[in-house]
Design a protein around this motif. Structure first.
Motif, mmCIF file in Angstrom:
data_model
loop_
_atom_site.group_PDB
_atom_site.id
_atom_site.type_symbol
_atom_site.label_atom_id
_atom_site.label_comp_id
_atom_site.label_asym_id
_atom_site.label_seq_id
_atom_site.Cartn_x
_atom_site.Cartn_y
_atom_site.Cartn_z
ATOM 1 N N PHE A 41 0.956 -0.845 0.734
ATOM 2 C CA PHE A 41 0.049 0.461 0.233
ATOM 3 C C PHE A 41 0.996 1.303 0.477
ATOM 4 N N TYR A 42 0.328 2.388 -0.922
ATOM 5 C CA TYR A 42 1.115 3.653 -1.134
ATOM 6 C C TYR A 42 0.379 4.387 -1.950
ATOM 7 N N LYS A 43 1.460 5.511 -1.630
ATOM 8 C CA LYS A 43 -0.223 6.780 -2.919
ATOM 9 C C LYS A 43 1.292 7.215 -3.707
ATOM 10 N N GLY A 47 -0.850 10.581 -5.828
ATOM 11 C CA GLY A 47 -1.495 10.677 -4.534
ATOM 12 C C GLY A 47 -2.251 9.583 -4.442
ATOM 13 N N ILE A 48 -2.771 9.092 -5.394
ATOM 14 C CA ILE A 48 -4.126 7.900 -5.595
ATOM 15 C C ILE A 48 -3.247 6.715 -4.732
ATOM 16 N N LYS A 49 -3.899 6.295 -4.046
ATOM 17 C CA LYS A 49 -3.588 4.984 -2.985
ATOM 18 C C LYS A 49 -4.211 3.821 -4.455
ATOM 19 N N GLU A 50 -2.973 2.686 -4.209
ATOM 20 C CA GLU A 50 -2.793 1.553 -4.314
ATOM 21 C C GLU A 50 -1.967 0.444 -3.798
ATOM 22 N N GLY A 51 -1.488 0.026 -4.631
ATOM 23 C CA GLY A 51 -0.491 -1.229 -3.789
ATOM 24 C C GLY A 51 -1.029 -2.899 -3.797
ATOM 25 N N SER A 52 -0.422 -3.323 -4.240
ATOM 26 C CA SER A 52 -0.670 -5.499 -4.726
ATOM 27 C C SER A 52 -1.204 -5.683 -3.845
ATOM 28 N N GLU A 249 -3.869 -8.878 -13.452
ATOM 29 C CA GLU A 249 -3.878 -8.399 -13.688
ATOM 30 C C GLU A 249 -3.606 -7.022 -12.617
ATOM 31 N N ILE A 250 -4.197 -7.532 -12.085
ATOM 32 C CA ILE A 250 -3.489 -6.589 -10.534
ATOM 33 C C ILE A 250 -2.188 -6.190 -10.187
ATOM 34 N N GLU A 251 -1.374 -7.715 -10.671
ATOM 35 C CA GLU A 251 0.047 -8.054 -9.595
ATOM 36 C C GLU A 251 0.752 -7.752 -10.541
#
Length: 275
Positions: A41-43, A47-52, A249-251
């Protein structure tokens, strides 16, 4: 790889509204906890939140069709919140003996762990076994967690005073880069983010643990907060996220192409029912 009560007091929960099931409103709000550290998790720069981990957990939340509260925190904070029954679902995480009595573990995928060791501490004839036995090698781990270190290895390293525990993954790799520790265990996503993405791979030797058991990563579902029927539904959702290709697709955003194989739809054991 991280006290939740403290995080509640210091910051207001971030709420995410997700699509409701059919025409019937879902009145429940699920509390989803995750490690507040990259690559989980990170921005990003916008500034958009995302992460594996974050992307997968939010996809599970979306498919639940209810409101969710996001609770990022350190591993120790998440553990405290989970065992005190303040969290419904937490992940991604490896199996934790401390969570087993309070939650049901549901596997999302498995990956082989790798030993990451500084090249200036690695000999041409070294192996994972020799590095683990080397009295001059200190390992980095996460406070309260295993971070791909086996329980037996952790106990031995503690006994020999060769394990330095830090709050999270960033501190693990900082300690490695600065030479305060010489080795740790990692996974494809952590290695890609902290070493390749930051152009530090040349400083380290990466040794896949081909003889060891693959690391199972997944979610813990609260036994007290979630009914048997709810846990059954979450298990089915988790299974479907992998089987329909969403996991891959996410990873793809977070791992190297050579590691895509670990996230492809495969015939894992059926996790869509309560055993």
């Amino acid at each position: 790889m991280l006290s939740l009560l403290v995080s509640f007091v210091l910051s207001f929960p971030v709420y995410a509204q997700v699509k409701l099931r059919g025409n019937l409103p879902c009145e429940k709000r699920y509390v989803l906890a995750f490690l507040d550290a990259a690559p989980g998790f990170y921005k990003n720069e916008k500034g958009i939140k995302e992460g594996s981990s974050y992307d997968i957990l939010m996809e599970v939340g979306r498919r639940l069709g209810c409101k969710v509260s996001e609770e990022p925190g350190s591993y120790s904070a998440i553990l405290d919140g989970f065992v005190r029954h303040r969290v419904d679902i937490t992940g991604l995480t490896t199996k934790s003996p401390k969570m087993e009595n309070f939650g049901e573990f549901v596997e999302m995928y498995r990956v082989p762990r790798s030993l990451v060791v500084r090249k200036d501490s690695f000999g041409v004839n070294d192996s994972i076994e020799s590095i683990l036995k080397n009295p001059k090698i200190t390992f980095a781990g996460i406070i309260g967690g295993l971070f791909f270190i086996k329980e037996s290895e952790k106990e031995q390293l503690f006994k020999e005073r060769r394990l330095r525990e830090v709050p999270g993954p960033q501190e693990v790799f900082n300690a490695l880069s600065e030479g305060r520790v010489q080795a740790t265990f990692s996974s494809p996503a952590f290695t890609a983010y902290y070493l390749k993405r930051q152009n530090k791979l040349a400083q380290f030797k990466i040794i896949p643990d081909e003889k060891g058991e693959w690391q199972s990563l997944g979610f813990y579902l609260s036994i007290k907060r979630l009914s048997k029927e709810e846990r059954q539904r979450v298990r089915a959702i988790i299974s479907n996220v992998r089987q329909d290709g969403t996991l891959l697709e996410i990873e793809k955003k977070y791992v190297n192409p050579a590691d895509y194989i670990y996230y492809e739809p495969v015939a894992l054991k059926d996790v869509s029912h309560i055993e």
